[in-house]
Design an enzyme around this catalytic site. Structure first.
Site, PDB file in Angstrom:
ATOM      1  N   ASP A 175       0.273  24.910 -45.090  1.00 42.54           N
ATOM      2  CA  ASP A 175       0.567  25.842 -43.989  1.00 42.54           C
ATOM      3  C   ASP A 175       0.450  25.084 -42.669  1.00 42.54           C
ATOM      4  O   ASP A 175      -0.022  25.607 -41.661  1.00 42.54           O
ATOM      5  CB  ASP A 175      -0.406  27.029 -44.033  1.00 42.54           C
ATOM      6  CG  ASP A 175       0.021  28.172 -43.116  1.00 42.54           C
ATOM      7  OD1 ASP A 175       1.215  28.269 -42.799  1.00 42.54           O
ATOM      8  OD2 ASP A 175      -0.849  28.960 -42.701  1.00 42.54           O
TER       9      ASP A 175
ATOM     10  N   ASP B  95      -7.556  25.894 -40.968  1.00 43.23           N
ATOM     11  CA  ASP B  95      -6.874  26.918 -41.769  1.00 43.23           C
ATOM     12  C   ASP B  95      -6.440  26.381 -43.141  1.00 43.23           C
ATOM     13  O   ASP B  95      -5.255  26.257 -43.437  1.00 43.23           O
ATOM     14  CB  ASP B  95      -5.655  27.434 -40.983  1.00 43.23           C
ATOM     15  CG  ASP B  95      -5.229  28.819 -41.456  1.00 43.23           C
ATOM     16  OD1 ASP B  95      -5.819  29.312 -42.427  1.00 43.23           O
ATOM     17  OD2 ASP B  95      -4.301  29.379 -40.858  1.00 43.23           O
TER      18      ASP B  95
HETATM   19  N1  LIG Z   1     -13.292  26.051 -36.711  1.00 45.69           N
HETATM   20  C1  LIG Z   1     -12.629  26.530 -35.664  1.00 45.69           C
HETATM   21  N2  LIG Z   1     -12.936  26.114 -34.418  1.00 45.69           N
HETATM   22  C2  LIG Z   1     -12.274  26.601 -33.342  1.00 45.69           C
HETATM   23  N3  LIG Z   1     -11.302  27.532 -33.412  1.00 45.69           N
HETATM   24  C3  LIG Z   1     -10.964  28.002 -34.623  1.00 45.69           C
HETATM   25  C4  LIG Z   1     -11.593  27.520 -35.809  1.00 45.69           C
HETATM   26  N4  LIG Z   1     -11.046  28.173 -36.868  1.00 45.69           N
HETATM   27  C5  LIG Z   1     -10.125  29.007 -36.365  1.00 45.69           C
HETATM   28  N5  LIG Z   1     -10.051  28.918 -35.017  1.00 45.69           N
HETATM   29  C6  LIG Z   1      -9.154  29.672 -34.137  1.00 45.69           C
HETATM   30  O1  LIG Z   1      -8.790  30.891 -34.774  1.00 45.69           O
HETATM   31  C7  LIG Z   1      -7.377  30.930 -35.016  1.00 45.69           C
HETATM   32  C8  LIG Z   1      -7.106  31.555 -36.380  1.00 45.69           C
HETATM   33  O2  LIG Z   1      -7.737  30.789 -37.391  1.00 45.69           O
HETATM   34  P1  LIG Z   1      -7.001  30.396 -38.724  1.00 45.69           P
HETATM   35  O3  LIG Z   1      -5.764  29.632 -38.417  1.00 45.69           O
HETATM   36  O4  LIG Z   1      -8.018  29.761 -39.617  1.00 45.69           O
HETATM   37  O5  LIG Z   1      -6.668  31.844 -39.273  1.00 45.69           O
HETATM   38  P2  LIG Z   1      -5.298  32.549 -39.679  1.00 45.69           P
HETATM   39  O6  LIG Z   1      -4.123  31.804 -39.184  1.00 45.69           O
HETATM   40  O7  LIG Z   1      -5.444  33.985 -39.412  1.00 45.69           O
HETATM   41  O8  LIG Z   1      -5.526  32.245 -41.172  1.00 45.69           O
HETATM   42  P3  LIG Z   1      -4.818  32.640 -42.486  1.00 45.69           P
HETATM   43  O9  LIG Z   1      -3.496  31.893 -42.476  1.00 45.69           O
HETATM   44  O10 LIG Z   1      -5.804  32.155 -43.503  1.00 45.69           O
HETATM   45  O11 LIG Z   1      -4.681  34.110 -42.431  1.00 45.69           O
HETATM   46  C9  LIG Z   1      -6.922  29.495 -34.913  1.00 45.69           C
HETATM   47  O12 LIG Z   1      -5.585  29.399 -34.527  1.00 45.69           O
HETATM   48  C10 LIG Z   1      -7.862  28.927 -33.872  1.00 45.69           C
HETATM   49  O13 LIG Z   1      -7.402  29.246 -32.581  1.00 45.69           O
HETATM   50 MG   LIG Z   2      -3.786  29.769 -38.786  1.00 48.37          MG
END
Ligand SMILES: Nc1ncnc2c1ncn2[C@@H]1O[C@H](COP(=O)(O)OP(=O)(O)OP(=O)(O)O)[C@@H](O)[C@H]1O
Ligand SMILES: [Mg+2]
Length: 236
Positions: free
Chosen positions: A169, A186
């Site tokens: 992804d 992610d």
């Molecule tokens: N470890 C981290 N440190 C800082 N910011 C983070 C971190 N993890 C996530 N984020 C922030 O949160 C946002 C969403 O996180 P992530 O991409 O993991 O979730 P998502 O896209 O909703 O995931 P999924 O595809 O599993 O549903 C990221 O784009 C980032 O801005």
């Molecule tokens: Mg994400």
């Protein structure tokens, strides 16, 4: 730490999620939930305080998510045999998968957040950032994009060759930038090389990133990028 502190989030989380948050915080993984970073389709991401610092609490939504799609993704993964097509089980497996993938990537020396704990649909991990979460590559470009790209593609190669994982992804939304360095996040979609047609996922990831970096001024050839990641030649 009282349950009351979570009450403001009561309309966001179901009872079981609230219980897990309470448990994780009483185990010392964080003190208090602070603010939402991103309310997504599959997960809600929050910052939480821990002593003087902060951690990230990622909560997979048990209701709004597309669990059929998640099931299709997980079912061929040999790491999760006997998976039942039950909403809660899928989400919990999804969260565990991200935790495991982050650990594997971390061990291979890749710049990813260190995962601290996973319980049910909740994952606690290191916050990439100083006082606030770092910006995404989509919103902040590095000063030296060539150097940034080199270190990014080295990590993707390490992920493939050493951790034997494919992110699956990858995009400018899932790369954070801190001190001009890349951090890949992610990992819930990430698959092992035992997964059927894993090369398709690798190729998709690399095409997306090659296009992104070329739009930002680099002059990369996709075939060379693929070769670098898979063959390990030093030619980027
Ligand atoms: N470890 C981290 N440190 C800082 N910011 C983070 C971190 N993890 C996530 N984020 C922030 O949160 C946002 C969403 O996180 P992530 O991409 O993991 O979730 P998502 O896209 O909703 O995931 P999924 O595809 O599993 O549903 C990221 O784009 C980032 O801005
Ligand atoms: Mg994400």
């Amino acid at each position: 730490m009282s349950k009351k502190k979570f009450s403001t989030f009561g309309n966001v989380f179901d009872d079981s999620t609230l219980r897990i948050l309470f448990k994780l915080s009483s185990q010392g993984y964080f003190d208090e939930m602070l603010s939402p970073v991103l309310i997504g389709k599959e997960a809600n991401v929050f910052t939480a305080s821990k002593g003087k610092g902060k951690v990230i609490v990622k909560i997979y939504r048990t209701q709004a998510c597309d669990f059929n799609k998640m099931y299709d993704y997980l079912a061929p993964d040999p790491r999760f045999p006997k998976l039942k097509k039950n909403r809660r089980e899928i989400i919990v497996t999804w969260a565990r998968k991200e935790y495991r993938n982050l650990l594997i990537a971390r061990k291979a020396g890749i710049n990813v957040p260190t995962p601290y704990a996973v319980n049910g649909n909740v994952l606690v991990m290191e916050m990439i950032g100083k006082d606030e979460p770092a910006k995404r590559l989509k919103d902040r470009l590095p000063e030296d994009i060539e150097l940034f790209y080199e270190s990014f593609i080295k990590d993707v190669r390490k992920l493939y060759k050493e951790a034997k994982l494919i992110h699956a992804d990858l995009s400018e939304y899932n790369v954070l930038i801190l001190d001009d360095k890349p951090y890949i996040i992610d990992f819930s979609h990430a698959i092992s090389m035992k997964y059927p047609r894993f090369v398709d996922f690798l190729e998709r990831d690399l095409k997306i990133m090659t296009k992104f970096f070329n739009r930002k001024g680099l002059n990369l050839e996709y075939e060379k990028v693929l070769k670098y990641v898979t063959d390990g030649t030093e030619d980027k």
